[in-house]
Write a protein that holds these residues in place. Structure first.
Motif, PDB file in Angstrom:
ATOM      1  N   ILE A   1      61.864  27.469  77.963  1.00  0.00           N
ATOM      2  CA  ILE A   1      61.468  27.796  79.334  1.00  0.00           C
ATOM      3  C   ILE A   1      62.364  27.069  80.337  1.00  0.00           C
ATOM      4  O   ILE A   1      62.839  27.658  81.313  1.00  0.00           O
ATOM      5  CB  ILE A   1      59.994  27.431  79.574  1.00  0.00           C
ATOM      6  CG1 ILE A   1      59.086  28.274  78.667  1.00  0.00           C
ATOM      7  CG2 ILE A   1      59.608  27.615  81.040  1.00  0.00           C
ATOM      8  CD1 ILE A   1      57.627  27.862  78.703  1.00  0.00           C
ATOM      9  N   LEU A   2      62.605  25.772  80.078  1.00  0.00           N
ATOM     10  CA  LEU A   2      63.439  25.000  80.992  1.00  0.00           C
ATOM     11  C   LEU A   2      64.875  25.531  81.020  1.00  0.00           C
ATOM     12  O   LEU A   2      65.521  25.545  82.078  1.00  0.00           O
ATOM     13  CB  LEU A   2      63.434  23.518  80.583  1.00  0.00           C
ATOM     14  CG  LEU A   2      62.152  22.746  80.907  1.00  0.00           C
ATOM     15  CD1 LEU A   2      62.216  21.346  80.318  1.00  0.00           C
ATOM     16  CD2 LEU A   2      61.932  22.678  82.415  1.00  0.00           C
ATOM     17  N   GLY A   3      65.357  25.959  79.867  1.00  0.00           N
ATOM     18  CA  GLY A   3      66.720  26.504  79.809  1.00  0.00           C
ATOM     19  C   GLY A   3      66.863  27.753  80.659  1.00  0.00           C
ATOM     20  O   GLY A   3      67.793  27.865  81.483  1.00  0.00           O
ATOM     21  N   PHE A   4      65.937  28.701  80.471  1.00  0.00           N
ATOM     22  CA  PHE A   4      65.983  29.926  81.273  1.00  0.00           C
ATOM     23  C   PHE A   4      65.753  29.632  82.755  1.00  0.00           C
ATOM     24  O   PHE A   4      66.381  30.241  83.627  1.00  0.00           O
ATOM     25  CB  PHE A   4      64.937  30.923  80.778  1.00  0.00           C
ATOM     26  CG  PHE A   4      65.335  31.654  79.529  1.00  0.00           C
ATOM     27  CD1 PHE A   4      66.434  32.505  79.525  1.00  0.00           C
ATOM     28  CD2 PHE A   4      64.630  31.493  78.342  1.00  0.00           C
ATOM     29  CE1 PHE A   4      66.807  33.176  78.373  1.00  0.00           C
ATOM     30  CE2 PHE A   4      64.994  32.166  77.186  1.00  0.00           C
ATOM     31  CZ  PHE A   4      66.090  33.011  77.196  1.00  0.00           C
TER      32      PHE A   4
ATOM     33  N   PHE B   1      67.532  18.994  85.783  1.00  0.00           N
ATOM     34  CA  PHE B   1      66.791  19.498  84.631  1.00  0.00           C
ATOM     35  C   PHE B   1      66.908  18.556  83.433  1.00  0.00           C
ATOM     36  O   PHE B   1      66.006  18.504  82.594  1.00  0.00           O
ATOM     37  CB  PHE B   1      67.266  20.903  84.267  1.00  0.00           C
ATOM     38  CG  PHE B   1      66.571  21.990  85.033  1.00  0.00           C
ATOM     39  CD1 PHE B   1      65.473  22.647  84.498  1.00  0.00           C
ATOM     40  CD2 PHE B   1      66.990  22.328  86.311  1.00  0.00           C
ATOM     41  CE1 PHE B   1      64.816  23.638  85.217  1.00  0.00           C
ATOM     42  CE2 PHE B   1      66.349  23.321  87.035  1.00  0.00           C
ATOM     43  CZ  PHE B   1      65.250  23.973  86.495  1.00  0.00           C
ATOM     44  N   CYS B   2      67.998  17.849  83.344  1.00  0.00           N
ATOM     45  CA  CYS B   2      68.148  16.865  82.266  1.00  0.00           C
ATOM     46  C   CYS B   2      67.074  15.787  82.405  1.00  0.00           C
ATOM     47  O   CYS B   2      66.499  15.333  81.407  1.00  0.00           O
ATOM     48  CB  CYS B   2      69.543  16.235  82.318  1.00  0.00           C
ATOM     49  SG  CYS B   2      69.916  15.146  80.935  1.00  0.00           S
ATOM     50  N   VAL B   3      66.768  15.411  83.633  1.00  0.00           N
ATOM     51  CA  VAL B   3      65.696  14.440  83.880  1.00  0.00           C
ATOM     52  C   VAL B   3      64.342  15.045  83.537  1.00  0.00           C
ATOM     53  O   VAL B   3      63.487  14.394  82.924  1.00  0.00           O
ATOM     54  CB  VAL B   3      65.732  13.981  85.352  1.00  0.00           C
ATOM     55  CG1 VAL B   3      64.530  13.074  85.650  1.00  0.00           C
ATOM     56  CG2 VAL B   3      67.031  13.255  85.650  1.00  0.00           C
ATOM     57  N   PHE B   4      64.145  16.332  83.909  1.00  0.00           N
ATOM     58  CA  PHE B   4      62.890  17.017  83.584  1.00  0.00           C
ATOM     59  C   PHE B   4      62.653  17.035  82.076  1.00  0.00           C
ATOM     60  O   PHE B   4      61.521  16.885  81.613  1.00  0.00           O
ATOM     61  CB  PHE B   4      62.915  18.447  84.109  1.00  0.00           C
ATOM     62  CG  PHE B   4      62.721  18.571  85.587  1.00  0.00           C
ATOM     63  CD1 PHE B   4      62.202  17.514  86.329  1.00  0.00           C
ATOM     64  CD2 PHE B   4      63.060  19.743  86.256  1.00  0.00           C
ATOM     65  CE1 PHE B   4      62.025  17.612  87.704  1.00  0.00           C
ATOM     66  CE2 PHE B   4      62.874  19.867  87.630  1.00  0.00           C
ATOM     67  CZ  PHE B   4      62.358  18.783  88.347  1.00  0.00           C
ATOM     68  N   VAL B   5      63.709  17.229  81.323  1.00  0.00           N
ATOM     69  CA  VAL B   5      63.596  17.291  79.862  1.00  0.00           C
ATOM     70  C   VAL B   5      63.249  15.929  79.285  1.00  0.00           C
ATOM     71  O   VAL B   5      62.773  15.816  78.152  1.00  0.00           O
ATOM     72  CB  VAL B   5      64.916  17.827  79.251  1.00  0.00           C
ATOM     73  CG1 VAL B   5      64.913  17.724  77.732  1.00  0.00           C
ATOM     74  CG2 VAL B   5      65.125  19.277  79.661  1.00  0.00           C
ATOM     75  N   GLY B   6      63.462  14.878  80.068  1.00  0.00           N
ATOM     76  CA  GLY B   6      63.186  13.527  79.583  1.00  0.00           C
ATOM     77  C   GLY B   6      64.371  12.875  78.927  1.00  0.00           C
ATOM     78  O   GLY B   6      64.227  11.889  78.198  1.00  0.00           O
ATOM     79  N   LYS B   7      65.570  13.421  79.192  1.00  0.00           N
ATOM     80  CA  LYS B   7      66.774  12.871  78.574  1.00  0.00           C
ATOM     81  C   LYS B   7      67.782  12.422  79.628  1.00  0.00           C
ATOM     82  O   LYS B   7      68.982  12.487  79.435  1.00  0.00           O
ATOM     83  CB  LYS B   7      67.403  13.911  77.639  1.00  0.00           C
ATOM     84  CG  LYS B   7      66.502  14.281  76.472  1.00  0.00           C
ATOM     85  CD  LYS B   7      67.205  15.189  75.474  1.00  0.00           C
ATOM     86  CE  LYS B   7      66.291  15.516  74.293  1.00  0.00           C
ATOM     87  NZ  LYS B   7      66.959  16.375  73.294  1.00  0.00           N
ATOM     88  N   GLY B   8      67.252  11.966  80.757  1.00  0.00           N
ATOM     89  CA  GLY B   8      68.117  11.510  81.839  1.00  0.00           C
ATOM     90  C   GLY B   8      69.029  10.373  81.419  1.00  0.00           C
ATOM     91  O   GLY B   8      70.155  10.253  81.908  1.00  0.00           O
ATOM     92  N   ALA B   9      68.569   9.524  80.506  1.00  0.00           N
ATOM     93  CA  ALA B   9      69.375   8.386  80.056  1.00  0.00           C
ATOM     94  C   ALA B   9      70.625   8.838  79.310  1.00  0.00           C
ATOM     95  O   ALA B   9      71.606   8.100  79.229  1.00  0.00           O
ATOM     96  CB  ALA B   9      68.530   7.473  79.166  1.00  0.00           C
ATOM     97  N   LYS B  10      70.594  10.056  78.765  1.00  0.00           N
ATOM     98  CA  LYS B  10      71.735  10.565  78.005  1.00  0.00           C
ATOM     99  C   LYS B  10      72.633  11.492  78.825  1.00  0.00           C
ATOM    100  O   LYS B  10      73.553  12.100  78.286  1.00  0.00           O
ATOM    101  CB  LYS B  10      71.238  11.318  76.765  1.00  0.00           C
ATOM    102  CG  LYS B  10      70.518  10.427  75.756  1.00  0.00           C
ATOM    103  CD  LYS B  10      70.160  11.213  74.499  1.00  0.00           C
ATOM    104  CE  LYS B  10      69.491  10.317  73.470  1.00  0.00           C
ATOM    105  NZ  LYS B  10      69.151  11.066  72.228  1.00  0.00           N
TER     106      LYS B  10
ATOM    107  N   MET C   1      68.767  23.017  74.817  1.00  0.00           N
ATOM    108  CA  MET C   1      68.193  24.193  75.466  1.00  0.00           C
ATOM    109  C   MET C   1      68.831  25.487  74.963  1.00  0.00           C
ATOM    110  O   MET C   1      68.142  26.491  74.763  1.00  0.00           O
ATOM    111  CB  MET C   1      68.324  24.073  76.986  1.00  0.00           C
ATOM    112  CG  MET C   1      67.349  23.091  77.617  1.00  0.00           C
ATOM    113  SD  MET C   1      67.292  23.153  79.428  1.00  0.00           S
ATOM    114  CE  MET C   1      68.714  22.171  79.847  1.00  0.00           C
ATOM    115  N   VAL C   2      70.139  25.481  74.768  1.00  0.00           N
ATOM    116  CA  VAL C   2      70.827  26.681  74.289  1.00  0.00           C
ATOM    117  C   VAL C   2      70.288  27.100  72.930  1.00  0.00           C
ATOM    118  O   VAL C   2      69.992  28.279  72.692  1.00  0.00           O
ATOM    119  CB  VAL C   2      72.351  26.438  74.208  1.00  0.00           C
ATOM    120  CG1 VAL C   2      73.011  27.495  73.345  1.00  0.00           C
ATOM    121  CG2 VAL C   2      72.969  26.487  75.589  1.00  0.00           C
TER     122      VAL C   2
END
Length: 467
Positions: free
Chosen positions: A4-7, A35-44, A346-347
């Motif tokens: 969902i986040l990817g689309f 969106f990277c922050v939304f996914v919870g991977k902002g640190a990466k 996401m892809v």
């Protein structure tokens, strides 16, 4: 959730740039970061961006030196005969100009490189569109679609990727597809004819004497790239045309007559430059060296031979510097988008969701399904992601229902006319940048026509029994 986040991320990007709420370069950077922050991977985020930049760095280098090389070739007059031939055919008839754009883009696309195609096509055709106040998005759309069909050549990229991913021979994939691709190319020419008639109806038909100033009536026109009379006018800016028609822009903005006595011409070196260009394109096709290396060497050699004095070399580099900076900057911004899309997974989730939702009853028709899926997937994904990540899954599903990998591979080429206008394709930024067209305007215009062209190829493939 990642699906969902990817689309949503892709949709947000497209909506914002099409509504001109953000510039493409800002949207390519800020939206995926958010969106990277939304996914919870902002640190990466840093790792994803570096991975994306690393993967696209060779492409950025290729574009930088390709712009310099072909800019110099335009400066010294290598493409003057092509421009004269196109002008002789097109005259000042909008219909002929649009059809000529499609024909020129298709011919130049034989070298297999989209950036090269767009630089030559825009340089030749931009002044006519500008002076006649024709819609510039028609030029970019027609050029992108013609190049998209021709991009399926074995040395163009997608066919080679499909062959590699499925361990097939590229010629076995491409040769049977020629009739369907020919129909697709004819479809582009037909569309160019329709769009040209629409422009002719809007603008009428003029003669070159009416279009040009009297002293320019016998002069061949050329566009972007700083090739005017030797003065260092600004190179085209990325975007900036608003509606794409430039009807309200100053008539001489970005327009230069091709002065037969301009300081940058090198008539005595014409055959050297022609041989150098043919050798460069041959080396690209034969893969003697990586393409970025070839253009780096070619640009250095072209500058040294044509402009042996340092001030002249600096002047040529300065004339093309703004375009180089804009395009390379856009590529590195796109690296953020692709890096986050790939790094967060996401892809992969989007692709698996699409494949898993294929009805069981469509199994025996997996070639058709692959062709349909290739249209959106190659637009939202890089060719590498689609051909090496998704195509093997589709081929495996097809084999389970008796559909050969060759049919799946051929069907995977269907989406290329639309793919060439994807925000993940660096060459499209060369196209819109040199044409001074907003990326959102180009996208809004071309998506429907490019998707239709892809469907024409798919229909022809089914009709001829290829797919």
């Amino acid at each position: 959730m990642l699906t969902i986040l990817g689309f949503t991320m892709i949709a947000t990007f497209l909506v914002l740039i099409m509504l001109k709420k953000m510039s493409p370069i800002a949207a390519l950077v800020l939206i995926p970061a958010l969106f990277c922050v939304f996914v919870g991977k902002g640190a990466k985020l840093g790792d994803y961006v570096i991975d994306g930049v690393t993967s696209l760095a060779p492409t950025a280098a290729m574009l930088m030196f390709a712009i310099v090389y072909f800019g110099v070739m335009i400066d010294v007059g290598l493409f003057d005969p092509i421009v004269r031939g196109i002008l002789k055919f097109c005259k000042a008839d909008p219909l002929r100009i649009v059809v000529g754009t499609a024909v020129l883009a298709a011919i130049v696309s034989l070298d297999g490189d989209g950036s090269t195609t767009f630089m030559i096509t825009v340089s030749a055709m931009y002044p006519l569109y500008k002076r006649l106040k024709m819609s510039l998005v028609v030029m970019t759309g027609v050029a992108a679609m013609a190049n998209g069909v021709m991009n399926t050549l074995p040395w163009g990229g997608p066919t080679a990727r499909a062959a590699t991913a499925l361990k097939l021979d590229a010629s076995d994939i491409f040769v049977p597809m020629i009739p369907a691709l020919a129909v697709g190319l004819l479809g582009v020419f037909a569309l160019a004819y329709v769009l040209g008639r629409r422009e002719r109806k809007r603008l009428g038909v003029l003669t070159l004497d009416e279009v040009l100033e009297p002293q320019e009536a016998e002069t061949v026109l050329v566009g972007a790239g700083g090739s005017g009379s030797g003065s260092d006018k600004k190179a085209p800016r990325m975007g900036g045309s608003g509606s794409g028609t430039d009807a309200d822009a100053p008539e001489d903005d970005g327009f230069q007559g091709l002065d037969p006595n301009r300081a940058t011409l090198r008539p005595k070196l014409y055959w050297f430059n022609a041989l150098l260009t043919v050798t460069l394109l041959t080396a690209m096709i034969m893969e003697w060296l990586p393409i970025p290396v070839l253009f780096l060497l070619g640009a250095a050699l072209a500058l040294t031979v044509n402009f042996p004095h340092m001030p002249d070399q600096k002047a040529r580099l300065g004339a093309h510097a703004e375009n180089v900076l804009n395009v390379s900057g856009m590529v590195f911004a796109a690296a953020v988008f692709t890096g986050v899309l790939t790094g967060t997974g996401m892809v992969d989730h989007m692709a698996k969701w699409l494949v898993s939702n294929i009805p069981d009853g469509m199994g025996p028709h997996m070639a058709f399904v692959t062709g349909v899926l290739s249209i959106p997937l190659t637009y939202f994904m890089s060719n590498d992601g689609f051909y090496f990540g998704i195509l093997p899954v589709l081929a495996e599903a097809g084999q389970a229902h008796g559909v050969s990998s060759l049919e799946i591979a051929r069907a995977s080429l269907i989406g290329q006319p639309l793919h060439m206008s994807s925000p993940l394709v660096p060459a499209v930024y060369v196209l819109v940048g040199m044409a001074k067209v907003e990326f959102g305007d180009h996208t809004r215009f071309v998506v429907k026509w490019a998707a239709l062209t892809s469907l024409v190829v798919l229909g022809a493939g089914i009709l001829f029994g290829i797919i």
